[in-house]
Design an enzyme around this catalytic site. Structure first.
Site, PDB file in Angstrom:
ATOM      1  N   GLY A  16       0.793  -1.312   0.106  1.00 31.99           N
ATOM      2  CA  GLY A  16      -0.061   0.010  -0.118  1.00 31.99           C
ATOM      3  C   GLY A  16       0.860   1.335  -0.067  1.00 31.99           C
ATOM      4  N   ARG A  84       4.226 -16.341  -5.000  1.00 32.77           N
ATOM      5  CA  ARG A  84       2.555 -16.610  -5.041  1.00 32.77           C
ATOM      6  C   ARG A  84       1.893 -15.699  -6.075  1.00 32.77           C
ATOM      7  NH1 ARG A  84       0.208 -19.563  -1.656  1.00 32.77           N
ATOM      8  NH2 ARG A  84      -1.568 -18.260  -1.570  1.00 32.77           N
ATOM      9  N   GLY A 120       6.369  -2.349   2.843  1.00 33.04           N
ATOM     10  CA  GLY A 120       6.005  -2.927   4.340  1.00 33.04           C
ATOM     11  C   GLY A 120       6.366  -4.273   4.698  1.00 33.04           C
ATOM     12  N   ASP A 121       5.752  -4.876   5.534  1.00 25.20           N
ATOM     13  CA  ASP A 121       5.951  -6.193   6.260  1.00 25.20           C
ATOM     14  C   ASP A 121       5.896  -7.228   4.952  1.00 25.20           C
ATOM     15  OD1 ASP A 121       3.422  -6.249   6.223  1.00 25.20           O
ATOM     16  OD2 ASP A 121       3.095  -7.055   8.079  1.00 25.20           O
ATOM     17  N   GLY A 122       5.082  -7.378   4.076  1.00 23.64           N
ATOM     18  CA  GLY A 122       4.994  -8.136   2.867  1.00 23.64           C
ATOM     19  C   GLY A 122       6.017  -7.870   2.051  1.00 23.64           C
ATOM     20  N   THR A 143       5.435   2.335   5.860  1.00 18.85           N
ATOM     21  CA  THR A 143       4.026   1.854   6.331  1.00 18.85           C
ATOM     22  C   THR A 143       3.227   2.814   7.254  1.00 18.85           C
ATOM     23  OG1 THR A 143       2.356   0.263   7.491  1.00 18.85           O
ATOM     24  CG2 THR A 143       4.485   0.137   7.908  1.00 18.85           C
ATOM     25  N   ASP A 145       1.167   1.947   9.146  1.00 17.21           N
ATOM     26  CA  ASP A 145       0.821   0.939  10.498  1.00 17.21           C
ATOM     27  C   ASP A 145       2.010   1.068  11.399  1.00 17.21           C
ATOM     28  OD1 ASP A 145      -1.280   0.467   8.808  1.00 17.21           O
ATOM     29  OD2 ASP A 145      -0.532  -1.442   8.005  1.00 17.21           O
ATOM     30  N   ASP A 147       4.435  -0.930  11.767  1.00 17.90           N
ATOM     31  CA  ASP A 147       4.309  -2.409  12.383  1.00 17.90           C
ATOM     32  C   ASP A 147       5.409  -3.326  12.020  1.00 17.90           C
ATOM     33  OD1 ASP A 147       3.619  -2.840   9.953  1.00 17.90           O
ATOM     34  OD2 ASP A 147       1.840  -3.977  10.497  1.00 17.90           O
ATOM     35  N   ARG A 180     -22.536  14.367  21.569  1.00 16.62           N
ATOM     36  CA  ARG A 180     -22.748  13.231  21.352  1.00 16.62           C
ATOM     37  C   ARG A 180     -21.213  12.160  21.568  1.00 16.62           C
ATOM     38  NH1 ARG A 180     -24.389  14.728  15.248  1.00 16.62           N
ATOM     39  NH2 ARG A 180     -26.685  13.970  15.480  1.00 16.62           N
ATOM     40  N   MET A 187      -7.042   3.338  10.551  1.00 20.02           N
ATOM     41  CA  MET A 187      -6.235   1.860  10.070  1.00 20.02           C
ATOM     42  C   MET A 187      -5.084   1.559  11.140  1.00 20.02           C
ATOM     43  SD  MET A 187      -6.090   2.580   5.867  1.00 20.02           S
ATOM     44  CE  MET A 187      -7.131   2.194   4.829  1.00 20.02           C
ATOM     45  N   GLY A 188      -4.338   0.766  10.605  1.00 23.63           N
ATOM     46  CA  GLY A 188      -3.168   0.309  11.429  1.00 23.63           C
ATOM     47  C   GLY A 188      -3.066  -1.449  11.314  1.00 23.63           C
ATOM     48  N   ARG A 189      -4.016  -1.944  10.564  1.00 22.74           N
ATOM     49  CA  ARG A 189      -4.030  -3.471  10.537  1.00 22.74           C
ATOM     50  C   ARG A 189      -4.040  -4.105  12.033  1.00 22.74           C
ATOM     51  NH1 ARG A 189      -3.278  -6.361   5.550  1.00 22.74           N
ATOM     52  NH2 ARG A 189      -2.555  -4.800   4.487  1.00 22.74           N
ATOM     53  N   GLU A 240      -8.597  -0.210  13.579  1.00 21.54           N
ATOM     54  CA  GLU A 240      -9.481  -1.157  12.770  1.00 21.54           C
ATOM     55  C   GLU A 240      -9.453  -2.407  13.287  1.00 21.54           C
ATOM     56  OE1 GLU A 240      -8.250  -1.050   8.577  1.00 21.54           O
ATOM     57  OE2 GLU A 240      -6.278  -1.689   9.056  1.00 21.54           O
ATOM     58  N   ARG A 284     -21.853   8.441  16.795  1.00 25.65           N
ATOM     59  CA  ARG A 284     -21.819   8.587  15.222  1.00 25.65           C
ATOM     60  C   ARG A 284     -20.403   8.260  14.885  1.00 25.65           C
ATOM     61  NH1 ARG A 284     -26.432   9.581  15.380  1.00 25.65           N
ATOM     62  NH2 ARG A 284     -27.439  11.333  14.566  1.00 25.65           N
TER      63      ARG A 284
END
Ligand code: F6P
Length: 366
Positions: A16, A84, A120-122, A143, A145, A147, A180, A187-189, A240, A284
């Protein structure tokens, strides 16, 4: 200009996108050209460009004026793992095939001496596997994230965290006007860094992160307590990947041909429904989504990305391989990719920032 046996350096951005990618590309290319006169080759759309043989020359001009630009001038892809690789199976579906040998052959054919993989990690996992096949690699950790193992911080995180904090600031005023409960899903996985730091920066009353499972009853108690003390609104920042005690993360969709097919999302709505039931208060939800990946990098990320890029160039020119640049304290260092491959850096429960947040009354729902 020093003499180096490294004459052609390939560079790709994988996974990403995030702010700062162009700053790294610029840093690597300019420093490598200045240091050794190396020729830079840009690979389009991550590893897909190596499979489909799509590359462009990257000279000094090509990388000038991109420091502050968001996105990546090379394009990226989070579905193109050469080990893959998705291919049509002839029956209208997709199968995966190992095309890594063809990629190695192509890299040799176009004379790349070393490959800089920004991702990123991938991407770091693929980069490590490619280095085990004999391709010299230098990785750069990206990333939102935050991470990736072995680095204190990834570039892109500070920009996304700033975007999220600014959004939470804006939510604050409308929450106050309407009395409210406002839930902001970030995000952040599988890691809570983005929620924790944006929540801390914007004064979130409740921060929900994957590392600390929550109970709706605890969040409801906090919201009620605030209300009894005259604070008729509450801001909840939910990662998330946040999950209830004994429950699972919410999977929004699966992307079959992606190396990590899980896409999280929906916990904000889930918490809103639970809280409305428990407290009777109006809730909300705002899901920040890909907004967090867009826009220009913050000055912090511009500096970090440039430092990462220049260090990556230095490592390439000196003939290093199988390493990733990393920030450790104030220093930029090189760490073996083998120590990064397959790891996810989540927040340790005793992390200083969690302690700090608790000290100022932040509730984690536990
Ligand atoms: O890893 C970056 C990230 O933005 C995560 O925070 C998020 O879970 C995921 O990517 C979203 O992926 P996609 O762009 O495929 O929806």
């Amino acid at each position: 200009m020093s003499r180096s046996r490294i004459k052609r350096i390939g560079i790709l951005t994988g996974g990403g996108d995030c702010p700062g990618l162009n700053a790294v590309i610029r840093g690597v290319a300019k420093a490598a050209i200045r240091r050794s006169g190396a020729e830079m080759v840009g690979i389009l759309d991550g590893f897909q460009g190596l499979v489909e043989r799509r590359v462009i020359p990257l000279d000094w001009e090509a990388v000038s004026g991109i420091l502050t630009q968001g996105g990546t001038i090379l394009g990226t892809n989070n579905k193109a793992d050469p080990f893959r690789y998705p291919v049509p199976d002839g029956q209208g579906k997709t199968a995966v095939q190992d095309v890594s040998d063809a990629v190695v052959k192509y890299i040799r054919e176009i004379g790349l001496d070393i490959l800089v993989c920004i991702g990123g990690d991938g991407t770091m996992t693929i980069a490590h596997q490619m280095s085990l096949k004999g391709i010299p690699i230098v990785g750069v950790p990206k990333t939102i994230d935050n991470d990736i193992a072995e680095t204190d911080i990834t570039f892109g995180f500070n920009s996304a965290m700033t975007t999220a904090a600014e959004a939470i600031d804006k939510i604050h005023s409308t929450a106050m006007s309407h009395h409210r409960v406002m839930i902001v899903e970030v995000m952040g996985r599988y890691a809570g860094w983005l929620a924790l730091e944006s929540g801390l920066a914007a004064g979130g009353d409740v921060i929900l992160i994957p590392e600390i499972p929550f109970r709706i009853s605890q969040i409801a108690a906090e919201v009620r307590r605030r209300s009894e003390h005259g604070r008729k609104f509450s801001i909840i920042v939910a990662a998330e990947g946040a999950r209830p005690e004994g429950g699972e993360m919410i999977v929004r969709r699966t992307v079959a041909d992606s190396p990590d097919p899980v896409r999280l999302g929906g916990i904000g709505q889930n918490v809103a429904e639970g809280l409305e039931e428990a407290t009777g208060l109006e809730c909300r939800v705002t899901v920040l989504g890909h907004l967090q990946r867009g826009g220009v990098p913050t000055p912090f990320d511009r500096v970090l990305s440039t430092r990462f890029g220049v260090k990556a160039a230095e490592l390439c020119v000196s003939g290093a391989s199988g390493v990733m640049v990393a920030l450790r304290g104030r220093e930029i260092i090189a760490v073996p990719l083998s120590r990064v491959d397959g790891k996810t850096r989540t927040i340790p429960p005793d992390h200083k920032l969690i302690e700090v947040a608790r000290e100022v009354g932040t509730c984690f729902g536990d």
